[in-house]
Design an enzyme around this catalytic site. Structure first.
Site, PDB file in Angstrom:
ATOM      1  N   ARG A 178     104.498  31.519  20.223  1.00 27.18           N
ATOM      2  CA  ARG A 178     104.641  30.062  20.182  1.00 27.18           C
ATOM      3  C   ARG A 178     103.580  29.462  19.282  1.00 27.18           C
ATOM      4  O   ARG A 178     102.563  30.119  18.997  1.00 27.18           O
ATOM      5  CB  ARG A 178     104.465  29.509  21.612  1.00 27.18           C
TER       6      ARG A 178
ATOM      7  N   ASP B 219     103.498  24.560  23.171  1.00 25.06           N
ATOM      8  CA  ASP B 219     103.724  25.847  23.842  1.00 25.06           C
ATOM      9  C   ASP B 219     105.218  26.112  24.043  1.00 25.06           C
ATOM     10  O   ASP B 219     105.597  27.210  24.436  1.00 25.06           O
ATOM     11  CB  ASP B 219     102.988  25.896  25.192  1.00 25.06           C
TER      12      ASP B 219
ATOM     13  N   ARG C  87     115.900  36.436  30.003  1.00 25.45           N
ATOM     14  CA  ARG C  87     115.952  35.728  28.726  1.00 25.45           C
ATOM     15  C   ARG C  87     115.761  36.723  27.589  1.00 25.45           C
ATOM     16  O   ARG C  87     114.910  37.610  27.665  1.00 25.45           O
ATOM     17  CB  ARG C  87     114.844  34.677  28.718  1.00 25.45           C
TER      18      ARG C  87
ATOM     19  N   ASP D  50     104.094  28.762  42.187  1.00 24.66           N
ATOM     20  CA  ASP D  50     104.563  29.916  42.955  1.00 24.66           C
ATOM     21  C   ASP D  50     105.186  31.001  42.077  1.00 24.66           C
ATOM     22  O   ASP D  50     105.583  32.054  42.568  1.00 24.66           O
ATOM     23  CB  ASP D  50     105.570  29.473  44.031  1.00 24.66           C
TER      24      ASP D  50
HETATM   25  P1  AMP Z   1     107.366  24.463  30.912  1.00 22.60           P
HETATM   26  O1  AMP Z   1     107.106  23.036  30.568  1.00 22.60           O
HETATM   27  O2  AMP Z   1     108.565  24.642  31.801  1.00 22.60           O
HETATM   28  O3  AMP Z   1     107.471  25.301  29.683  1.00 22.60           O
HETATM   29  O4  AMP Z   1     106.138  24.987  31.795  1.00 22.60           O
HETATM   30  C1  AMP Z   1     104.794  24.666  31.475  1.00 22.60           C
HETATM   31  C2  AMP Z   1     103.851  25.712  32.043  1.00 22.60           C
HETATM   32  O5  AMP Z   1     103.857  25.717  33.475  1.00 22.60           O
HETATM   33  C3  AMP Z   1     104.158  27.135  31.606  1.00 22.60           C
HETATM   34  O6  AMP Z   1     102.964  27.749  31.243  1.00 22.60           O
HETATM   35  C4  AMP Z   1     104.778  27.758  32.833  1.00 22.60           C
HETATM   36  O7  AMP Z   1     104.547  29.150  32.873  1.00 22.60           O
HETATM   37  C5  AMP Z   1     104.085  27.040  33.982  1.00 22.60           C
HETATM   38  N1  AMP Z   1     104.950  26.973  35.173  1.00 22.60           N
HETATM   39  C6  AMP Z   1     106.082  26.262  35.311  1.00 22.60           C
HETATM   40  N2  AMP Z   1     106.632  26.453  36.525  1.00 22.60           N
HETATM   41  C7  AMP Z   1     105.832  27.306  37.204  1.00 22.60           C
HETATM   42  C8  AMP Z   1     105.848  27.893  38.516  1.00 22.60           C
HETATM   43  N3  AMP Z   1     106.830  27.635  39.390  1.00 22.60           N
HETATM   44  N4  AMP Z   1     104.840  28.714  38.840  1.00 22.60           N
HETATM   45  C9  AMP Z   1     103.853  28.979  37.973  1.00 22.60           C
HETATM   46  N5  AMP Z   1     103.760  28.463  36.742  1.00 22.60           N
HETATM   47  C10 AMP Z   1     104.747  27.633  36.337  1.00 22.60           C
HETATM   48 MG    MG Z   2     107.092  26.409  28.409  1.00 24.33          MG
END
Ligand code: AMP
Ligand code: MG
Length: 450
Positions: free
Chosen positions: A141, A210, A134, A83
């Site tokens: 990355r 990432d 942020r 979302d």
């Molecule tokens: P993270 O492990 O928190 O760095 O997230 C991993 C990936 O999932 C990243 O590419 C984020 O942008 C995506 N992501 C995490 N939460 C959401 C969300 N609520 N809606 C869309 N993409 C998300």
């Molecule tokens: Mg991330």
């Protein structure tokens, strides 16, 4: 003030609109960045900012350049099924922990603002939604390089590298092979960063490529947490079932991530220096360990009060960690208590051990070693208290602050924030924040900041 942003004449409502993405600053053209990455070891060729928008760059009065990004600001082309939103709890956790890391002197992205959106965010239940602003040296990355290598080839990787070199490692531009020098600089920055994490008991939780910043900052605070009792195999994240990102694995994982970066850079390195230069990447990856110990050991020496260096110091530190692990000592409080112990009062240190597990013997060896070290007791007390924090973002305190904020009371959040922003100087009125985790919190579990 540090960024040189002037908010005079801007109302709270206007500021909230700007810092939540409801209004845009003049001239801003927000973008979502694309990247790839290894997630828990598996390559995912297409990731990206799924819930974040980069508003742009700011050049601060001291000439440093920063990215300003909104996290939780809605869907992007990379949201997949998500979302694009963030819940208040994870936003405040990132705010607290990143500012705590900054106060500890650890390279990190920072938190400029948290704004409640007024929307509910559905995460099994409805939670209050929020946006985090942020501030980062950049959002490039390891996974950004992987994306360029996988989709666009060596010339595109060179373009990206030239950009990253200009922004973060300008000295590499003068090397015979800039891409090799760039790689070496990133390896060293990562080694320095992880050494600092290991010195404060920080567990990142999701060290996917990432989530690994080229600038060497701690980035993407999700299920992160600080150790209470020391155990190398500590894992907090609910999704890390194999313990890949356990506390003690972090240096090895960072090295693994550097290996992935080397793969992405190999084509660019080859374009300049052929096979001969590509062959240098392997030893540079192996060099991670040397860089790491070159930062870790002096830092650990300082933590146990040594100003000089002797060959046996590494073993002395390892023996301490072994005793702490066997005796289940609180990581932060044990190091802090060593300043009193070196001055002759080891009551506080001893009280942190469930059973002594060799800590009594270690104290004897340590005192012998201290006797050969140049500093006076008073000098050493001051030096140790400047490197061993008393206040960290303790898990039970973070939970208390977030639960309270979810209920509309921000007082515990602001109190904890002030405490972790001042980690080294003891204040009697903060005694409560220096207590070890209450019994039964050993099984602390964190969830991804989604
Ligand atoms: P993270 O492990 O928190 O760095 O997230 C991993 C990936 O999932 C990243 O590419 C984020 O942008 C995506 N992501 C995490 N939460 C959401 C969300 N609520 N809606 C869309 N993409 C998300
Ligand atoms: Mg991330």
């Amino acid at each position: 003030a540090e960024l040189g942003l002037d908010r005079s004449g801007v109302s709270d409502a206007e500021l909230a609109a700007l810092l939540s993405g409801a209004a845009l600053p003049d001239g801003a053209q927000p973008i979502a960045l694309t990247y790839a990455g290894h997630q828990f070891g598996q390559f995912n060729p297409q990731l990206g900012d799924g819930r974040a928008h980069l508003l742009g760059e700011i050049v601060a009065p001291d000439a440093r350049r920063f990215d300003i990004q909104l996290k939780g600001s809605g869907r992007t082309p990379y949201s997949r099924g998500g979302d694009g939103k963030a819940a208040l709890g994870p936003v405040l956790r990132e705010y607290l922990v990143s500012e705590a890391m900054h106060a500890l002197g650890i390279p990190t992205t920072r938190s400029l603002a948290a704004v409640k959106t007024g929307d509910g965010v559905f995460r099994e239940v409805f939670l209050p939604g929020a946006v985090l602003t942020r501030v980062a040296a950049s959002h490039i990355r390891v996974g950004t390089f992987a994306y360029f290598a996988a989709h666009h080839g060596a010339d595109a990787v060179r373009q990206l590298s030239d950009h990253a070199i200009a922004r973060h490692y300008p000295a590499a531009a003068d090397a015979t092979n800039p891409y090799l020098a760039f790689f070496e600089a990133v390896v060293e920055a990562q080694a320095a960063l992880i050494a600092r994490w290991m010195q404060v008991g920080f567990v990142h939780g999701v060290m996917n490529t990432d989530n690994c910043s080229i600038a060497g900052e701690t980035i993407d605070y999700g299920p992160c947490a600080f150790l209470d009792r020391y155990a190398a195999d500590t894992v907090f994240s609910s999704i890390d079932r194999q313990g890949r990102y356990a506390f003690g694995n972090q240096p090895g994982i960072a090295r693994w991530n550097m290996h992935r970066l080397a793969e992405a850079l190999a084509g660019a390195v080859h374009a300049i220096g052929g096979d001969e230069d590509v062959a240098k990447l392997g030893p540079m990856i192996d060099g991670f360990a040397d860089h790491y110990f070159a930062y870790w050991l002096p830092g650990m020496r300082a933590k146990i009060g040594l100003a000089g260096a002797e060959d046996g110091d590494m073993q002395l530190v390892l023996d301490l960690l072994k005793a702490m692990e066997a005796g289940k000592a609180d990581f932060t409080l044990l190091f802090r208590s060593l300043s009193q112990a070196q001055a002759g009062d080891d009551t506080a240190a001893l009280a942190l051990f469930e059973d002594l597990s060799g800590f009594d013997l270690w104290l004897v060896q340590w005192h012998e070693r201290l006797a050969r070290d140049p500093q006076s007791t008073a000098e050493r007390t001051a030096a140790m208290e400047a490197v061993n924090p008393l206040y960290i973002a303790r898990n039970h305190k973070v939970e208390e602050a977030l639960a309270s904020a979810n209920g509309g009371n921000y007082a515990p959040f602001f109190s904890l924030l002030e405490v972790v922003q001042n980690p080294y100087i003891e204040r009697v009125e903060w005694a409560n924040y220096a207590l070890p985790a209450p019994d039964g919190t050993d099984e602390y579990v964190t969830f991804c900041g989604t």
